[in-house]
Write a protein that holds these residues in place. Sequence first.
Motif, PDB file in Angstrom:
ATOM      1  N   ILE A 191       0.759  -1.137   0.057  1.00  0.00           N
ATOM      2  CA  ILE A 191       0.136  -0.188  -0.129  1.00  0.00           C
ATOM      3  C   ILE A 191       0.727   1.111   0.018  1.00  0.00           C
ATOM      4  O   ILE A 191       0.537   2.291  -0.611  1.00  0.00           O
ATOM      5  N   LEU A 192       1.872   1.155   0.935  1.00  0.00           N
ATOM      6  CA  LEU A 192       2.867   2.506   0.877  1.00  0.00           C
ATOM      7  C   LEU A 192       3.558   2.574  -0.611  1.00  0.00           C
ATOM      8  O   LEU A 192       3.765   3.928  -0.976  1.00  0.00           O
ATOM      9  N   ILE A 193       3.909   1.533  -1.160  1.00  0.00           N
ATOM     10  CA  ILE A 193       4.637   1.826  -2.445  1.00  0.00           C
ATOM     11  C   ILE A 193       3.345   2.231  -3.624  1.00  0.00           C
ATOM     12  O   ILE A 193       3.821   2.959  -4.505  1.00  0.00           O
ATOM     13  N   ASP A 194       2.090   1.650  -3.481  1.00  0.00           N
ATOM     14  CA  ASP A 194       1.194   2.235  -4.160  1.00  0.00           C
ATOM     15  C   ASP A 194       1.023   3.747  -4.011  1.00  0.00           C
ATOM     16  O   ASP A 194       0.824   4.489  -4.979  1.00  0.00           O
ATOM     17  N   ALA A 195       1.043   4.183  -2.936  1.00  0.00           N
ATOM     18  CA  ALA A 195       0.955   5.563  -2.507  1.00  0.00           C
ATOM     19  C   ALA A 195       2.087   6.434  -2.919  1.00  0.00           C
ATOM     20  O   ALA A 195       1.803   7.579  -3.385  1.00  0.00           O
ATOM     21  N   CYS A 196       3.132   5.799  -3.164  1.00  0.00           N
ATOM     22  CA  CYS A 196       4.282   6.488  -3.787  1.00  0.00           C
ATOM     23  C   CYS A 196       4.026   6.735  -5.274  1.00  0.00           C
ATOM     24  O   CYS A 196       4.710   7.855  -5.728  1.00  0.00           O
ATOM     25  N   ALA A 197       3.362   5.793  -5.940  1.00  0.00           N
ATOM     26  CA  ALA A 197       3.120   6.049  -7.369  1.00  0.00           C
ATOM     27  C   ALA A 197       2.392   7.272  -7.595  1.00  0.00           C
ATOM     28  O   ALA A 197       2.115   7.989  -8.351  1.00  0.00           O
ATOM     29  N   LEU A 198       1.262   7.553  -6.676  1.00  0.00           N
ATOM     30  CA  LEU A 198       0.315   8.555  -6.572  1.00  0.00           C
ATOM     31  C   LEU A 198       1.117   9.858  -6.347  1.00  0.00           C
ATOM     32  O   LEU A 198       0.815  10.970  -6.638  1.00  0.00           O
ATOM     33  N   LEU A 199       2.159   9.818  -5.421  1.00  0.00           N
ATOM     34  CA  LEU A 199       2.889  10.956  -4.959  1.00  0.00           C
ATOM     35  C   LEU A 199       3.642  11.451  -6.366  1.00  0.00           C
ATOM     36  O   LEU A 199       3.659  12.651  -6.629  1.00  0.00           O
ATOM     37  N   ARG A 200       4.109  10.694  -6.873  1.00  0.00           N
ATOM     38  CA  ARG A 200       4.907  10.836  -8.077  1.00  0.00           C
ATOM     39  C   ARG A 200       4.149  11.393  -9.202  1.00  0.00           C
ATOM     40  O   ARG A 200       4.380  12.399 -10.010  1.00  0.00           O
ATOM     41  N   ASP A 201       2.849  10.695  -9.357  1.00  0.00           N
ATOM     42  CA  ASP A 201       2.117  11.268 -10.497  1.00  0.00           C
ATOM     43  C   ASP A 201       1.503  12.685 -10.125  1.00  0.00           C
ATOM     44  O   ASP A 201       1.052  13.582 -10.931  1.00  0.00           O
ATOM     45  N   ARG A 202       1.438  13.195  -8.945  1.00  0.00           N
ATOM     46  CA  ARG A 202       1.029  14.446  -8.414  1.00  0.00           C
ATOM     47  C   ARG A 202       2.187  15.436  -8.298  1.00  0.00           C
ATOM     48  O   ARG A 202       1.910  16.511  -7.846  1.00  0.00           O
ATOM     49  N   GLY A 203       3.342  14.991  -8.557  1.00  0.00           N
ATOM     50  CA  GLY A 203       4.860  15.774  -8.887  1.00  0.00           C
ATOM     51  C   GLY A 203       5.290  16.269  -7.582  1.00  0.00           C
ATOM     52  O   GLY A 203       6.212  17.226  -7.699  1.00  0.00           O
ATOM     53  N   LEU A 204       5.134  15.352  -6.562  1.00  0.00           N
ATOM     54  CA  LEU A 204       6.001  15.402  -5.297  1.00  0.00           C
ATOM     55  C   LEU A 204       7.514  14.808  -5.498  1.00  0.00           C
ATOM     56  O   LEU A 204       7.364  13.628  -5.902  1.00  0.00           O
ATOM     57  N   ALA A 205       8.247  15.605  -5.352  1.00  0.00           N
ATOM     58  CA  ALA A 205       9.750  15.101  -5.184  1.00  0.00           C
ATOM     59  C   ALA A 205      10.062  14.501  -3.855  1.00  0.00           C
ATOM     60  O   ALA A 205       9.787  14.781  -2.918  1.00  0.00           O
ATOM     61  N   PHE A 206      10.316  13.110  -3.956  1.00  0.00           N
ATOM     62  CA  PHE A 206      10.559  12.434  -2.490  1.00  0.00           C
ATOM     63  C   PHE A 206      11.377  11.100  -2.896  1.00  0.00           C
ATOM     64  O   PHE A 206      11.687  10.812  -4.030  1.00  0.00           O
TER      65      PHE A 206
END
Length: 360
Positions: free
Chosen positions: A203-218
Motif C-alpha cells: 500500500i505504501l508503494i502504491d501511495a508513492c506512485a500517486l505522489l509521483r503522479d502528483r508531482g511531489l519530489a520524494f
Amino acid sequence: MNARRVAFLLPHMRPGGAERAVLNWCKALDRSRFAPMLMLKRAEGAFLEEVPDDVPVIDLGGARAARLPGRIRTMLRGHGVEIAYSATSAMNLALCAAARGTRTKVVISEHTSPRAYLAQAKWPFVRRAVMRRLLPRADALFVPTEAIGAELSDIVPKLPPATVIPNPVVDRIDFCRPRERTADAPLRLVSAGRLVPAKAFDILIDACALLRDRGLAFLLIIHGEGPEEAPLRARTASLGLSHQVLLAGHAADLSQRLAEADLFVLASRREGFGNVLVEAMAAGTPVLAAASDGPRGLIEDGRTGCLVPVDDAAALAAAIIAIAAAPDAAAARAAAAQETAARYDIAASAKALADSFARL
C-alpha cells in the motif's frame, strides 16, 4: 540472595517488535535481581549480534510443534529456570505445555492483536480450542496495552489478570530536532518493519506512485527484511519507482536513520503496538500511520501525528502531500510526540518487568 534465572522464549531474533522488547529487557534488567537467558526455537536473526555477553542463548534446534514442549521442558529443568516469559502465540502454547510438572513460573505475553492473528491462522477453531486449553496454565499474562490484554482474555476467559508493562523502546530523547529539510530537497520518507503482508508495504508503494503522479519530489527508504522482499521489489519496478523507493534491508542504526527523515510512515494493516513508531517519535521525526490498533493508541491525530484509514493508498498519499505542504505544523506535532515517546523508557520498563516478576 542469588539472582533468579529468567528465560525469554522466542521463535528467533530476527528484527521485530517482541524481539526488540526482549532484547532491551535483557540489556537493562537488574543483574542483582535476575539473570536473563534466551531460549530460541532457532538461534538466528540480526538481533543476536546485540545480545549482551552475559546472556546465554539456547538453541532449541528448530523442533516441530509436537516436539518443542519437550525440548523446552528439558532446558527449563536443566538450567534451573525459575521464571519463563514467552512471546508470540506459538511460543505461549509451547511454554504452557512444557512447564507443567516443573517449578518454573510461566509468564505469557502478546504483542499483537489475538483476533487478527486468529483470523489469518490455519484452522482458527482448532487454534482457539488449544489456546483455551493450554493458556490458563500460565501464572501471569503481561501485555504492552490494555486493549491486547482485554482481547486475549475475551478469547481465553480463564486467563490470569493482565499486567500492562510498557514496551522498552527509548533510552534517551534529544528534544532538539536533529534535521531540517531544505526547500528544494526531495521529501525524505522512511518506513521500517518485517517485510510481511501485515505491514502493508504494498500500500505504501502504491501511495508513492500517486505522489509521483502528483508531482511531489520524494525518496522513500524502507528498512526491514522478510519473505515479501522479492514481490515488493517487483511491485516497485513495475510502477517505475526503482529510483524513488529503496528497500534497504536491516539497519543496525535505525534510530539515526529515523532522525534523518522528514517523515516516518507506518502503513500496517495490523499493529499491536508499534515500537518503531515510538522510536520515530523519540527522534523528533513527524509520524504518519494507518489507524490500526497500536497507532491509534499512540497517536493523537492532529496533535502528535497523523492517522489515515487502513489499506487506503490514496488517503496515505494525500496525507503525505498535506504534511509536506505544512512543515511548521508537522514540526509542532513532532515536538508533542516526544512527550508520548518518553513514556516508553527502557530503564523504567525493565524495572516494571522486574517488579512484576518478583511478585510471582
